[in-house]
Motif scaffolding. Sequence first.
Motif, PDB file in Angstrom:
ATOM      1  N   GLY A  59       1.082  -1.161   0.009  1.00 50.45           N
ATOM      2  CA  GLY A  59      -0.059  -0.050   0.096  1.00 50.45           C
ATOM      3  C   GLY A  59       0.769   1.297  -0.064  1.00 50.45           C
ATOM      4  N   TRP A  60       2.219   1.268  -0.250  1.00 54.00           N
ATOM      5  CA  TRP A  60       2.819   2.314  -0.177  1.00 54.00           C
ATOM      6  C   TRP A  60       3.871   2.220  -1.533  1.00 54.00           C
ATOM      7  CZ3 TRP A  60       4.115   5.597   4.000  1.00 54.00           C
ATOM      8  CH2 TRP A  60       3.220   5.208   5.364  1.00 54.00           C
ATOM      9  N   LYS A  61       3.134   3.130  -2.465  1.00 55.99           N
ATOM     10  CA  LYS A  61       3.575   3.072  -3.995  1.00 55.99           C
ATOM     11  C   LYS A  61       4.724   4.170  -4.040  1.00 55.99           C
ATOM     12  CE  LYS A  61       2.756   3.396  -8.776  1.00 55.99           C
ATOM     13  NZ  LYS A  61       1.569   3.513  -9.895  1.00 55.99           N
ATOM     14  N   MET A  62       5.680   4.222  -4.291  1.00 59.51           N
ATOM     15  CA  MET A  62       6.806   5.155  -3.942  1.00 59.51           C
ATOM     16  C   MET A  62       6.674   5.860  -5.409  1.00 59.51           C
ATOM     17  SD  MET A  62      11.039   4.632  -3.726  1.00 59.51           S
ATOM     18  CE  MET A  62      12.060   6.073  -3.673  1.00 59.51           C
ATOM     19  N   SER A  63       6.542   7.147  -4.954  1.00 56.25           N
ATOM     20  CA  SER A  63       6.709   8.201  -6.189  1.00 56.25           C
ATOM     21  C   SER A  63       7.126   9.543  -5.633  1.00 56.25           C
ATOM     22  CB  SER A  63       4.966   8.642  -6.562  1.00 56.25           C
ATOM     23  OG  SER A  63       4.142   7.325  -6.864  1.00 56.25           O
ATOM     24  N   TYR A  64       8.485   9.335  -5.561  1.00 54.76           N
ATOM     25  CA  TYR A  64       9.322  10.542  -5.105  1.00 54.76           C
ATOM     26  C   TYR A  64       9.492  11.644  -6.036  1.00 54.76           C
ATOM     27  CZ  TYR A  64      11.090   8.025  -0.977  1.00 54.76           C
ATOM     28  OH  TYR A  64      11.037   7.345   0.320  1.00 54.76           O
ATOM     29  N   GLU A  81       2.013   6.941  -3.194  1.00 52.70           N
ATOM     30  CA  GLU A  81       0.717   6.915  -3.512  1.00 52.70           C
ATOM     31  C   GLU A  81       0.038   5.995  -2.383  1.00 52.70           C
ATOM     32  OE1 GLU A  81      -0.422   5.924  -7.541  1.00 52.70           O
ATOM     33  OE2 GLU A  81       1.325   7.230  -8.321  1.00 52.70           O
ATOM     34  N   LYS A  82      -0.885   6.491  -1.661  1.00 47.77           N
ATOM     35  CA  LYS A  82      -1.231   5.563  -0.404  1.00 47.77           C
ATOM     36  C   LYS A  82      -2.716   5.135  -0.828  1.00 47.77           C
ATOM     37  CE  LYS A  82      -0.049   4.219   2.769  1.00 47.77           C
ATOM     38  NZ  LYS A  82      -0.579   4.651   4.096  1.00 47.77           N
ATOM     39  N   ASN A 105     -13.871   8.833  -4.184  1.00 50.23           N
ATOM     40  CA  ASN A 105     -12.710   7.967  -3.703  1.00 50.23           C
ATOM     41  C   ASN A 105     -11.765   8.628  -3.069  1.00 50.23           C
ATOM     42  OD1 ASN A 105     -13.607   5.663  -5.066  1.00 50.23           O
ATOM     43  ND2 ASN A 105     -12.934   6.400  -6.951  1.00 50.23           N
ATOM     44  N   TYR A 106     -11.429   8.368  -1.835  1.00 51.10           N
ATOM     45  CA  TYR A 106     -10.203   9.126  -1.028  1.00 51.10           C
ATOM     46  C   TYR A 106      -9.014   8.625  -1.300  1.00 51.10           C
ATOM     47  CZ  TYR A 106      -8.154  11.370   2.838  1.00 51.10           C
ATOM     48  OH  TYR A 106      -7.529  11.913   4.009  1.00 51.10           O
ATOM     49  N   TYR A 107      -9.044   7.525  -1.672  1.00 52.53           N
ATOM     50  CA  TYR A 107      -7.638   6.677  -2.214  1.00 52.53           C
ATOM     51  C   TYR A 107      -7.832   6.477  -3.582  1.00 52.53           C
ATOM     52  CZ  TYR A 107      -7.812   5.668   2.866  1.00 52.53           C
ATOM     53  OH  TYR A 107      -7.931   5.741   4.127  1.00 52.53           O
ATOM     54  N   PHE A 148      -5.343  12.901  -7.621  1.00 47.64           N
ATOM     55  CA  PHE A 148      -5.403  12.463  -6.070  1.00 47.64           C
ATOM     56  C   PHE A 148      -6.370  13.130  -5.304  1.00 47.64           C
ATOM     57  CE2 PHE A 148      -1.325  11.520  -8.016  1.00 47.64           C
ATOM     58  CZ  PHE A 148      -1.042  10.005  -7.311  1.00 47.64           C
ATOM     59  N   SER A 149      -7.146  12.794  -4.540  1.00 47.95           N
ATOM     60  CA  SER A 149      -8.060  13.043  -3.549  1.00 47.95           C
ATOM     61  C   SER A 149      -7.441  14.414  -2.715  1.00 47.95           C
ATOM     62  CB  SER A 149      -8.946  12.329  -2.834  1.00 47.95           C
ATOM     63  OG  SER A 149      -8.031  11.948  -1.579  1.00 47.95           O
ATOM     64  N   SER A 150      -6.130  14.116  -2.318  1.00 48.36           N
ATOM     65  CA  SER A 150      -5.502  15.124  -1.154  1.00 48.36           C
ATOM     66  C   SER A 150      -4.221  14.775  -1.369  1.00 48.36           C
ATOM     67  CB  SER A 150      -6.168  14.599   0.188  1.00 48.36           C
ATOM     68  OG  SER A 150      -6.180  13.323   0.316  1.00 48.36           O
ATOM     69  N   THR A 151      -3.436  15.744  -0.292  1.00 48.65           N
ATOM     70  CA  THR A 151      -1.934  15.396  -0.370  1.00 48.65           C
ATOM     71  C   THR A 151      -1.746  15.667   1.102  1.00 48.65           C
ATOM     72  OG1 THR A 151      -1.153  16.260  -2.525  1.00 48.65           O
ATOM     73  CG2 THR A 151       0.465  16.382  -0.592  1.00 48.65           C
TER      74      THR A 151
END
Length: 391
Positions: A59-64, A81-82, A105-107, A148-151
Motif C-alpha cells: 500500500g506504499w507506492k513510491m512516487s518520490y 501513493e497510498k 474516492n479518497y484513495y 489524487f483526492s488529497s496531499t
Amino acid sequence: MNIPTVQTYYRMSIINSLNDVGQKQWDALIQSQNNANPFLSFAFLNALHESGSACEKTGWKMSYLCLWQQNQLVAAIPLYEKYHSYGEYVFDWAWADAYHKSGLNYYPKLLSAIPFTPVSGNRLIAKDPDARRALLVELVKYQQSENFSSTHILFPSNQETELLGKAGYLIREGIQFHWKNNTYLNFEEFLSTLEPKKRKNIRAERRKIKQSEIEFEHIKGSEMTQLNWEIFKQCYDQTYIDHHSSPYLNLDFFYRIGATMPENIQLVFAKKNGRTIAASLLIHDETTVFGRYWGCLESIPCLHFETAYYQAIDFCIKNKIETFEGGAQGEHKMARGFLPQKTYSAHHLREPRFSNAVAKFLEREKIGIAHYLSDLNEHTPYKLMLRDELT
C-alpha cells in the motif's frame, strides 16, 4: 492554494527507486539540511523499499518527486501513493469515510512521510529556498494532474510547517512526549529533579526488574550478528501478535539497516537466566535518540519501561545526547520524565466542501490541543523550580 512564484527552471521527475538517484546524490542533498535525521538517509529509506516493507504491494507506492538542474539533484520530497492509512500515525479515517459516503474516492491519496516512523524532520528537501518553492509548485501540479483526492505531509519541520501554511495547506497539530537531557551526570541526578512521588515510582519499577534477576546488554549496530537480529525480530513480532496485528517490517529490513547504517543503531536486550526475553531498538545521531521498535517474549511488570525508556535515558546521559524521542503518543511517559511537544502535519484536499469541513474541524481540534497541552504542562513530573526551565 497560494502557489509561490518560481524564477529558476528545474526538471521534474517521479522516481520509484532511490537507485535512480543514487546514494551519493541523495545523501549529499540530505546532509545539506539543517535538521536532517537518520530516517531520511538513503540507507534507511532504501531498506524500507528494497526489503518490501514499504512497497506498492503493502500500500506504499513510491512516487518520490525530484527536481534537477542538469544532472544534479537539487530538491526532493519522499512521496507515496497510498491506498490505505495504516502506518501513518496521523489518523484520517473519518475523512476517508466521509469521502466514501459521498460517493467519492479518497484513495489513492498522496502522502509525504517516512513509512511507519512518526518522527519530525525535513520533507521539502531542497538546496535553497527557490528550489523548495519550486518543489511545492510541482507537488500541487502532480496532485492535480493525477486526480489524487488529497496531499498529506506528516511531521514536517517547524520551518516547513510555516511555509506550508502560507501556501494554503491546512495545518493539524498533535502531541508527542520527549525526554530532555539537562546535562545530567547520571540517572540518579535525573531522578533528583523529579517530584518525590515520581522519583519513588521509577525507583520501584527499576527495583522490580532487578529483583526479577533481569540483566541488560547493549549492542552497537556494528556488533550485531545475524542471530542477534533474528532474536530481536522474534521480540518485535510477538508484540504485534499480542495486539492481534501484523508487523510492518520484515527481517530483511533489519538486516539491511544493520549493514548500511550501523553507526546509528543501538540494541538493548533484556535477559533472564541467559535467555533474551525482550529487546528495544534505538536509532540515534549526535543529538537525538529515537526509540523505534520494542518487543518481549515474556510479560513481566515494568519490563517495557526499563527496556524501552530507562535504558535509553541512561544511554543518552552516558553519551551526552540532548533528546530522547520515545515514539508516538503515550501520556504515561510524563510520569517518567518526558514532556509534551507539538508536532504538525499539513493537508490539502482538492474537494472544496470537504476542505472547508476539515478546516473547521481542525480549528476546533486546535483549541482542544491547546487546552490539553496547557493541562499537561500543569502536571509536569519535575520539581516546581525546574518547570519553567524545562518547558
